[in-house]
Scaffold this motif. Sequence first.
Motif, PDB file in Angstrom:
ATOM      1  N   CYS A 127      -9.449  -8.826   0.407  1.00  0.00           N
ATOM      2  CA  CYS A 127     -10.086  -8.820   1.722  1.00  0.00           C
ATOM      3  C   CYS A 127      -9.927 -10.191   2.379  1.00  0.00           C
ATOM      4  O   CYS A 127     -10.223 -11.221   1.764  1.00  0.00           O
ATOM      5  CB  CYS A 127     -11.573  -8.505   1.549  1.00  0.00           C
TER       6      CYS A 127
ATOM      7  N   TRP B 165       3.085  -7.122   8.107  1.00  0.00           N
ATOM      8  CA  TRP B 165       1.753  -7.332   7.515  1.00  0.00           C
ATOM      9  C   TRP B 165       1.399  -8.832   7.539  1.00  0.00           C
ATOM     10  O   TRP B 165       0.295  -9.215   7.934  1.00  0.00           O
ATOM     11  CB  TRP B 165       1.749  -6.802   6.071  1.00  0.00           C
TER      12      TRP B 165
ATOM     13  N   PRO C  35     -15.546  -7.490  -5.901  1.00  0.00           N
ATOM     14  CA  PRO C  35     -15.906  -6.544  -4.833  1.00  0.00           C
ATOM     15  C   PRO C  35     -14.992  -6.625  -3.620  1.00  0.00           C
ATOM     16  O   PRO C  35     -14.905  -5.683  -2.840  1.00  0.00           O
ATOM     17  CB  PRO C  35     -17.338  -6.954  -4.463  1.00  0.00           C
ATOM     18  N   PHE C  36     -14.325  -7.775  -3.436  1.00  0.00           N
ATOM     19  CA  PHE C  36     -13.427  -7.938  -2.287  1.00  0.00           C
ATOM     20  C   PHE C  36     -11.963  -7.813  -2.713  1.00  0.00           C
ATOM     21  O   PHE C  36     -11.069  -8.158  -1.958  1.00  0.00           O
ATOM     22  CB  PHE C  36     -13.644  -9.305  -1.635  1.00  0.00           C
TER      23      PHE C  36
ATOM     24  N   ARG D 182      -3.457  -9.246  -1.315  1.00  0.00           N
ATOM     25  CA  ARG D 182      -3.984  -8.163  -0.488  1.00  0.00           C
ATOM     26  C   ARG D 182      -5.508  -8.122  -0.503  1.00  0.00           C
ATOM     27  O   ARG D 182      -6.125  -7.185   0.008  1.00  0.00           O
ATOM     28  CB  ARG D 182      -3.456  -6.861  -1.031  1.00  0.00           C
TER      29      ARG D 182
ATOM     30  N   ARG E 246      -1.734 -10.393   9.636  1.00  0.00           N
ATOM     31  CA  ARG E 246      -2.826 -10.955   8.816  1.00  0.00           C
ATOM     32  C   ARG E 246      -3.042 -12.436   9.168  1.00  0.00           C
ATOM     33  O   ARG E 246      -4.171 -12.911   9.213  1.00  0.00           O
ATOM     34  CB  ARG E 246      -2.508 -10.772   7.327  1.00  0.00           C
TER      35      ARG E 246
ATOM     36  N   ARG F 283       0.862  -1.189   0.000  1.00  0.00           N
ATOM     37  CA  ARG F 283       0.000   0.000   0.000  1.00  0.00           C
ATOM     38  C   ARG F 283       0.896   1.236   0.000  1.00  0.00           C
ATOM     39  O   ARG F 283       1.995   1.185   0.569  1.00  0.00           O
ATOM     40  CB  ARG F 283      -0.862   0.059   1.273  1.00  0.00           C
TER      41      ARG F 283
ATOM     42  N   ARG G 238      -2.965   0.518  -4.108  1.00  0.00           N
ATOM     43  CA  ARG G 238      -1.743  -0.302  -4.054  1.00  0.00           C
ATOM     44  C   ARG G 238      -0.600   0.511  -4.653  1.00  0.00           C
ATOM     45  O   ARG G 238      -0.812   1.551  -5.278  1.00  0.00           O
ATOM     46  CB  ARG G 238      -1.909  -1.561  -4.910  1.00  0.00           C
TER      47      ARG G 238
ATOM     48  N   GLY H  92     -12.821  -2.221   8.986  1.00  0.00           N
ATOM     49  CA  GLY H  92     -12.967  -3.077   7.795  1.00  0.00           C
ATOM     50  C   GLY H  92     -14.333  -3.744   7.759  1.00  0.00           C
ATOM     51  O   GLY H  92     -14.918  -3.928   6.697  1.00  0.00           O
TER      52      GLY H  92
HETATM   53  C1  HEM Z   1     -19.321  -6.767   2.031  1.00  0.00           C
HETATM   54  C2  HEM Z   1     -18.270  -6.890   2.769  1.00  0.00           C
HETATM   55  C3  HEM Z   1     -16.858  -6.478   2.402  1.00  0.00           C
HETATM   56  C4  HEM Z   1     -16.333  -6.016   1.222  1.00  0.00           C
HETATM   57  C5  HEM Z   1     -17.060  -5.808  -0.096  1.00  0.00           C
HETATM   58  C6  HEM Z   1     -14.910  -5.795   1.428  1.00  0.00           C
HETATM   59  C7  HEM Z   1     -14.038  -5.321   0.470  1.00  0.00           C
HETATM   60  C8  HEM Z   1     -12.672  -5.151   0.654  1.00  0.00           C
HETATM   61  C9  HEM Z   1     -11.752  -4.671  -0.350  1.00  0.00           C
HETATM   62  C10 HEM Z   1     -12.126  -4.255  -1.773  1.00  0.00           C
HETATM   63  C11 HEM Z   1     -10.516  -4.652   0.191  1.00  0.00           C
HETATM   64  C12 HEM Z   1      -9.212  -4.227  -0.511  1.00  0.00           C
HETATM   65  C13 HEM Z   1      -8.665  -5.420  -1.247  1.00  0.00           C
HETATM   66  C14 HEM Z   1      -7.510  -5.157  -2.179  1.00  0.00           C
HETATM   67  O1  HEM Z   1      -6.645  -4.298  -1.938  1.00  0.00           O
HETATM   68  O2  HEM Z   1      -7.471  -5.866  -3.211  1.00  0.00           O
HETATM   69  C15 HEM Z   1     -10.645  -5.117   1.551  1.00  0.00           C
HETATM   70  C16 HEM Z   1      -9.589  -5.240   2.431  1.00  0.00           C
HETATM   71  C17 HEM Z   1      -9.744  -5.583   3.748  1.00  0.00           C
HETATM   72  N1  HEM Z   1     -10.917  -5.978   4.376  1.00  0.00           N
HETATM   73 FE1  HEM Z   1     -12.727  -6.170   3.535  1.00  0.00          FE
HETATM   74  N2  HEM Z   1     -14.606  -6.138   2.720  1.00  0.00           N
HETATM   75  C18 HEM Z   1     -15.755  -6.562   3.346  1.00  0.00           C
HETATM   76  C19 HEM Z   1     -15.882  -7.015   4.642  1.00  0.00           C
HETATM   77  C20 HEM Z   1     -14.855  -7.098   5.550  1.00  0.00           C
HETATM   78  C21 HEM Z   1     -14.988  -7.581   6.899  1.00  0.00           C
HETATM   79  C22 HEM Z   1     -16.292  -8.143   7.503  1.00  0.00           C
HETATM   80  C23 HEM Z   1     -13.752  -7.474   7.489  1.00  0.00           C
HETATM   81  C24 HEM Z   1     -13.308  -7.849   8.870  1.00  0.00           C
HETATM   82  C25 HEM Z   1     -13.900  -8.730   9.636  1.00  0.00           C
HETATM   83  C26 HEM Z   1     -12.854  -6.926   6.482  1.00  0.00           C
HETATM   84  C27 HEM Z   1     -11.517  -6.656   6.684  1.00  0.00           C
HETATM   85  C28 HEM Z   1     -10.639  -6.230   5.706  1.00  0.00           C
HETATM   86  C29 HEM Z   1      -9.213  -6.002   5.939  1.00  0.00           C
HETATM   87  C30 HEM Z   1      -8.481  -6.176   7.270  1.00  0.00           C
HETATM   88  C31 HEM Z   1      -8.656  -5.598   4.714  1.00  0.00           C
HETATM   89  C32 HEM Z   1      -7.193  -5.231   4.428  1.00  0.00           C
HETATM   90  C33 HEM Z   1      -6.447  -6.485   3.967  1.00  0.00           C
HETATM   91  C34 HEM Z   1      -4.956  -6.257   3.706  1.00  0.00           C
HETATM   92  O3  HEM Z   1      -4.543  -5.144   3.393  1.00  0.00           O
HETATM   93  O4  HEM Z   1      -4.222  -7.243   3.813  1.00  0.00           O
HETATM   94  N3  HEM Z   1     -13.551  -6.707   5.320  1.00  0.00           N
HETATM   95  N4  HEM Z   1     -11.968  -5.412   1.818  1.00  0.00           N
END
Ligand code: HEM
Length: 523
Positions: free
Chosen positions: A460, A138, A452-453, A458, A142, A112, A390, A319
């Motif tokens: 979600c 990280w 979407p995730f 990296r 994680r 990032r 990123r 998050g």
């Molecule tokens: C509808 C639900 C959710 C969506 C659509 C979503 C979407 C995303 C997206 C787009 C990213 C960035 C990914 C990337 O850089 O490629 C992300 C990262 C992240 N999300 Fe989610 N998220 C959701 C729910 C959650 C939940 C429930 C949690 C925790 C319990 C969470 C924790 C995180 C964390 C910690 C990151 C950073 C990961 C990293 O940098 O290693 N997310 N999420």
Amino acid sequence: MDSSTLNYQNATVASGIASAIAILLCFFLFRFIIKFGHHSREPPTVSGAWPIIGHLPLLRGSKQLHITLASMADKYGPLFTIKSGSKKTIVLSNWEMAKECFTTNDMAVSTRPTKLVANENLSYNGAMFGFAPYGPYWRQIRKIVTLELLSNRRIEQLSHIRVSEVQASVKDVYRKRNNDEEYVLVEMKQWFAELIFNMVFRMLVGKRCFGFGGLENNNRCLETIREFMNLLGVFTVGDVVPLLRWLDFGGYEKAMKKTAKELDEVLDDFVREHRQKRSLLDEKDFLDVMISVFDDASGVDGFDAHTIIKATTLTMITGATDTTTVTLTWAMCMLLRNPHTLKKAKEELNTQIGKERRILESDLSKLQYLQAIIKETLRLYPPSPLGVHREFTENCNLGGYQIKKGTRLITNIWKIHTDSSIWSDPLEFKPERFLTTHKDVDVKGHHFELLPFGSGRRACPAISFGFQMVHFILASFLHSFEILNPSPELVDIDGTLGITHVKTTPLEILVKPCLIPNCYETM
Ligand code: HEM
């Protein structure tokens, strides 16, 4: 032979040799251009960059940025460059580029940007692992999060919290009415937010946020987290011209410091309370686990244990709360705007579960149409339409272009999700596509037309958990109530983009219980 003939012949030989060398040079130059020229091209740069500040006015414009960038992709192609000061950012806008980026080049693009003003001020200087550079810190955090909160075993163990919170929120609505025939008005953005905050806070810090046993300053806490998500999406002048950072145009940095301080005080209280109660607990929440892992350690990567514990807890709170609340709100908007979809969802619930019992998490696998509704909501309204930024840590080739180390990456997820060559009627809400033409497409980051995730290392870490939470809450609400739009007008879909894309106005709906009374009374 006289000397003039000899000179003439020598000159002819020399010019022949020169021509041959010139032809050979042209040939090699041509081959060189074919072989390397394409790769040394950089993605096209959007015109109209201002001196020094580059495209900053565009990034801070009034239109929603994902839509502005999508129009640019139509003009400049699926990979183009925008400038903020001396920094280049490439914007990726189709599934083929996404595939190449998050497979072949994933390692090079898994960090990032750490130098953004928002990241510096809001992420405990990178101790929040969601904003940390790619590396051992990280990776370690994680891994702990994945094991201690997001493993299948842990998700299963925490089921009673999700179920009891959903039931408590449904019962709150049930209690509002005076008789069984009466509709009551509910503001859904707040209803979803309170429910999700309660669920997430109980799983992470062992207490509710709203209602009985909740925090004293719960609404302030909710607002501060919203402000946090909003500020995370802001490009400040300091990001573009570091020399002018001290001027803090717009007061964003001041607001970031204030928000970070407020959240830090809340987290300090949580950690203090947990340390005091430590020996008395049977059931450990996430914060207890973090304390037992880190309190006896001397710290990691320059961060002390106290900071790591607070930063990781805040990462998970932020998050988990906004993304899911936003998804549920947009899903509800779509259902109200598409009554035939709502009708089909209700029919599925009646057939699969009926009106005489409450829904269980184990029922979710039977609710395929509802699952398609959530996928379609995440397609049209990905909570983070531009992903999370990123940065490239190595030079690499992407789509035939040369990308230099240090370039930032924005993935226009919304543009990928509305590509008409993949999705017919791309702007129409049609959950049926996930049961027919796109039935094998899931959201796990391997189908690059639906991200979407995010995708790659990296992505979600809570894909299954997040999806399940949203599925369960939406199913429970629709199963428990008949719903109506109180206005003859279509529900509006105005959104505001921070790091997440939030419905701007409240979402008020009329609801009426539809199960047998015993289902609510025993909740
Ligand atoms: C509808 C639900 C959710 C969506 C659509 C979503 C979407 C995303 C997206 C787009 C990213 C960035 C990914 C990337 O850089 O490629 C992300 C990262 C992240 N999300 Fe989610 N998220 C959701 C729910 C959650 C939940 C429930 C949690 C925790 C319990 C969470 C924790 C995180 C964390 C910690 C990151 C950073 C990961 C990293 O940098 O290693 N997310 N999420």
